[in-house]
Design an enzyme around this catalytic site. Structure first.
Site, PDB file in Angstrom:
ATOM      1  N   GLU A  48       0.881  -1.146   0.000  1.00 44.24           N
ATOM      2  CA  GLU A  48       0.000   0.000   0.000  1.00 44.24           C
ATOM      3  C   GLU A  48       0.926   1.206   0.000  1.00 44.24           C
ATOM      4  OE1 GLU A  48      -3.003  -0.609   3.084  1.00 44.24           O
ATOM      5  OE2 GLU A  48      -2.959   1.533   3.409  1.00 44.24           O
ATOM      6  N   ASP A  59      -4.642  10.165  10.124  1.00 39.68           N
ATOM      7  CA  ASP A  59      -3.387   9.561  10.526  1.00 39.68           C
ATOM      8  C   ASP A  59      -2.921  10.077  11.880  1.00 39.68           C
ATOM      9  OD1 ASP A  59      -2.637   7.768   8.401  1.00 39.68           O
ATOM     10  OD2 ASP A  59      -2.519   9.546   7.123  1.00 39.68           O
TER      11      ASP A  59
END
Lengths: 258, 466
Positions: A48, A59
């Site tokens: 990924e 995040d």
């Protein structure tokens, strides 16, 4: 190898697939290519490739810090395509993980075209829901890319059904309510979310957010088709490709322990 | 007997649809929508449902009206700024005095509504972002009043330039968390608030402070602020006997502007003009003029205009005004711009500070630096429209929080000194600092002349800072 084949192979081996995340351009473009290859050398089944973005709201500090390093080092979108091209040319199946604005700005169709040309297999879109994805649905059809949307513990049955219907390749189950980051324990919500999602689709289901150890990988592989690891690899990357390879090997053993 | 004007109540803005609603998924034309993680969709859906419910709930509406009357101090007055008008080509300038609301700005209109909604949803914890600190102070205030736990995210740069508001929030019992990521300003405070929300969404409501973010925030926050325009429209008609020729407001995220614009959207004769932070001049790249200089993109949950580079990375904005220092803007403004119904122009730091000083000297009103951008815009409009013009200005906040920044700008105090420490210093003794030579010089002169020279027509973008 397609995303479907990656999961089919793991299933045939009676194990979970291991999917490793690292941002393109972290700490530099060339080094990120080496680090991504080390993931596969260590035993990841698929990569990924993260697209660095200025406002990574889902995040935690580890991944946000890494993408910030990549941006400060001057990483551009065209570098992301080159990273994808270099790792896929080396035989590593790869999707990208990207916030949506860089795609919008580049042009959704142009982004899909260039991603496909670089050998990318699809796109994970953490801040795009199917209702806002008309352009991406069309572009992914046109360029033969997989679409990976997310389901969350808070998703209603109706939303899970709608989301998996828009997915192709696999479904990303965000196992905890929160931002990315390694955790000591696997969230208790994850098995239930995977079970609820399975009721609506035959697609493979990957579980992300929080896995960092062999034991956790084994636990997740016990109920999901894929184990997605990000922050732990980002942390390991500070110590170079060898450390990344070793962690990948450890986790790859984990997905076989289930 | 004539009725007492204004008759509008805060609840009118949410009870009565405006006639300019987004589609059911929150799109204003192509803008708006929801560009957020799936994990937040359930909370946004719940918020939409509860918001729709309370729009027809008499008890909720009455409570909102009672609070705005007895606590906020609504209606806010309309003040004729006669002397200011002399510096604006003789135009008649009317100030909508949101600065006189409790907590010192328009922000309380939205915050009380959302705090009551938080209680309705059974949540106990509130988070909010703040730039200048005005929204943070308003949120901390509402949380103190309604017994909600309150956490405020504020960029570290802003905690320094708006230290007084940090102290106010803490006095009110809120936890203030300085955000040290990115540009350490409002944009990053919103990122951090979104991260908190996605983690704690079961117990926590995010009281977003502007008309940006994912649906239903742009609509809901707008509706809580519609009272500004509803009152002002009545007040201007009563006072002047006709509609204004133009309405001026500052635009960062755009909440005060949408609040006053909305009542005039269906009055084609009324020009709606938003004034964006031009910073050091848009040509320098150091500005926050999102609608004037930006392009469409998705940030913080909605599609709208934003300042971005060619890869879609958000550009850092800059403004002397912390409350306008934001690279995004609410999606309904993006639509109004595209439709041409409203226009948006940059006002530089220097122009805003000139207007700040002029309003202080001529009318005895120290505006927030944010609102000073609207005042500067009104001066520009007045000079353009002439002496018969009637211009309504949303004076969205007061300048108490900005005294340090202003004293520094005008060279009344030195570096590292606070306004309080320098209070014994006569203005004339202040050493004029480089960038503000002219302004400081004229402030130090005889007051009549000072006002005159401060009001000298500016050439638009150039200011003393260049």
């Amino acid at each position: 190898m397609s995303v479907a084949e990656v999961f089919a192979k793991a299933k045939a081996d009676e194990r979970g697939a291991l999917i490793g995340y690292l941002p393109a351009g972290f700490p530099t473009v060339d080094e990120s290519v080496e680090l991504l290859k080390a993931l596969v050398d260590g035993g990841c089944d698929m990569l990924e490739v993260g697209v660095p973005y200025s406002d990574p709201v889902i995040d935690g500090p580890t991944v946000a810090g890494a993408t910030d390093v990549a941006l400060r080092a001057g990483t551009r979108l065209r570098d992301v395509f080159s990273v994808v091209e270099r790792v896929t040319a080396a035989g590593c199946p790869a999707v990208v993980m990207t916030y949506f604005n860089p795609v919008l700005r580049y042009g959704v169709d142009a982004f899909a075209r260039d991603l496909a040309n670089a050998g990318g297999l699809g796109m994970i879109t953490p801040d795009l829901i199917p209702e806002e994805a008309d352009e991406w649905l069309a572009a992914s059809e046109a360029h033969g890319l997989d679409r990976i949307f997310l389901v969350a513990p808070s998703s209603s049955e109706e939303r899970i059904a709608k989301t998996v219907a828009a997915c192709r390749g696999f479904v990303y189950a965000a196992s905890t309510m929160g931002v990315t980051g390694a955790r000591d324990t696997v969230a208790s919500a994850a098995p239930a979310l995977v079970a609820r999602t399975r009721a609506h689709t035959d697609l493979p289901i990957g579980v992300g957010l929080g896995v960092r150890s062999r034991e956790q990988a084994a636990e997740v592989a016990g109920f999901a088709d894929g184990v997605i690891v990000g922050s732990a690899f980002v942390t390991a990357a500070a110590q170079g490709p060898a450390r990344v390879r070793a962690l990948a090997a450890d986790l790859a053993a984990g997905v076989r322990d289930r | 007997m004539t009725s007492i004007v204004p008759t509008s109540k805060a609840s009118d803005g949410i009870r009565t649809p405006s006639g300019h609603e987004p589609d059911e998924r929150g799109h204003f034309g192509r803008y708006g929508g929801r560009f957020v993680p799936e994990a937040l969709i359930a909370a946004l859906d719940e918020l939409s449902v509860v918001y729709d419910k309370i729009r027809g709930d008499r008890e909720f509406l009455d409570e909102l009206d009672r609070l705005h009357r007895d606590y906020t101090g609504r209606p806010s007055p309309l003040t004729d700024a006669w002397k200011l008008g002399e510096h604006a080509g003789g135009a008649r300038i009317l100030l909508k005095r949101e600065d006189l609301n409790h907590t010192g700005s328009h922000k309380i209109n939205n915050v009380l509504g959302q705090a009551l909604l938080t209680k309705r949803m059974g949540k106990t914890r509130v988070i909010a972002e703040t730039g200048a600190g005005q929204h943070g102070v308003a949120t901390a205030t509402a949380c103190a009043l309604l017994d909600l736990e309150c956490v405020i995210y504020m960029g570290e740069v802003d905690t320094e330039r708006q230290a007084l508001n940090v102290a106010r929030m803490r006095l009110l019992g809120a936890t203030v968390i300085p955000v040290k990521t990115g540009s350490r300003t409002l944009k990053d405070a919103i990122n951090e608030a979104l991260r908190d929300w996605v983690t704690n969404v079961d117990t926590t409501h995010y009281v977003l402070g502007t008309v940006a973010g994912p649906h239903p925030f742009p609509t809901m926050v707008r509706d809580f602020h519609r009272i500004i325009g509803l009152e002002a429209r009545e007040q201007v008609l009563d006072r002047v006997g006709r509609l204004p020729d133009a309405v001026a407001a500052c635009v960062g995220g755009g909440s005060n502007a949408i609040g006053i614009f909305h009542a005039f959207l269906d009055d084609p004769s009324v020009r709606l003009v938003g004034f964006e932070p031009g910073g050091e001049g848009v040509a320098t790249g150091r500005h926050g003029a999102t609608l004037s200089e930006g392009s469409p993109g998705a940030l913080h949950g909605a599609l709208s205009y934003l300042l971005q580079d060619e890869d879609g990375q958000t550009k850092e904005s800059y403004s002397i005004s912390a409350g306008l220092d934001y690279p995004g803007v609410g999606p309904e403004h993006a639509l109004l711009k595209d439709l041409g119904r409203a226009t948006y122009e940059p006002v530089t730091d220097a122009e805003a500070m000139e207007a700040f000083a002029l309003l202080s000297r001529t009318e005895g009103i120290i505006p927030a630096i944010e609102s000073a951008h609207a005042v500067a815009g009104a001066l520009r409009l007045g000079r353009e429209l002439g002496p018969d013009a009637v211009i309504l200005v949303n004076l969205s906040g007061r300048g108490d929080k900005d005294v340090d920044t202003a004293a520094r700008w005008f060279g009344m105090i030195g570096e590292g000194e606070s306004a309080a420490e320098a209070s014994g210093t006569r203005i004339a003794e202040g050493s004029p600092a480089g960038p503000s030579d002219e302004a400081a010089g004229s402030l130090a002169g005889p007051s009549d002349e000072a006002a005159g020279s401060l009001a000298a027509p500016s050439d638009g973008t150039a200011g003393g800072h260049e």
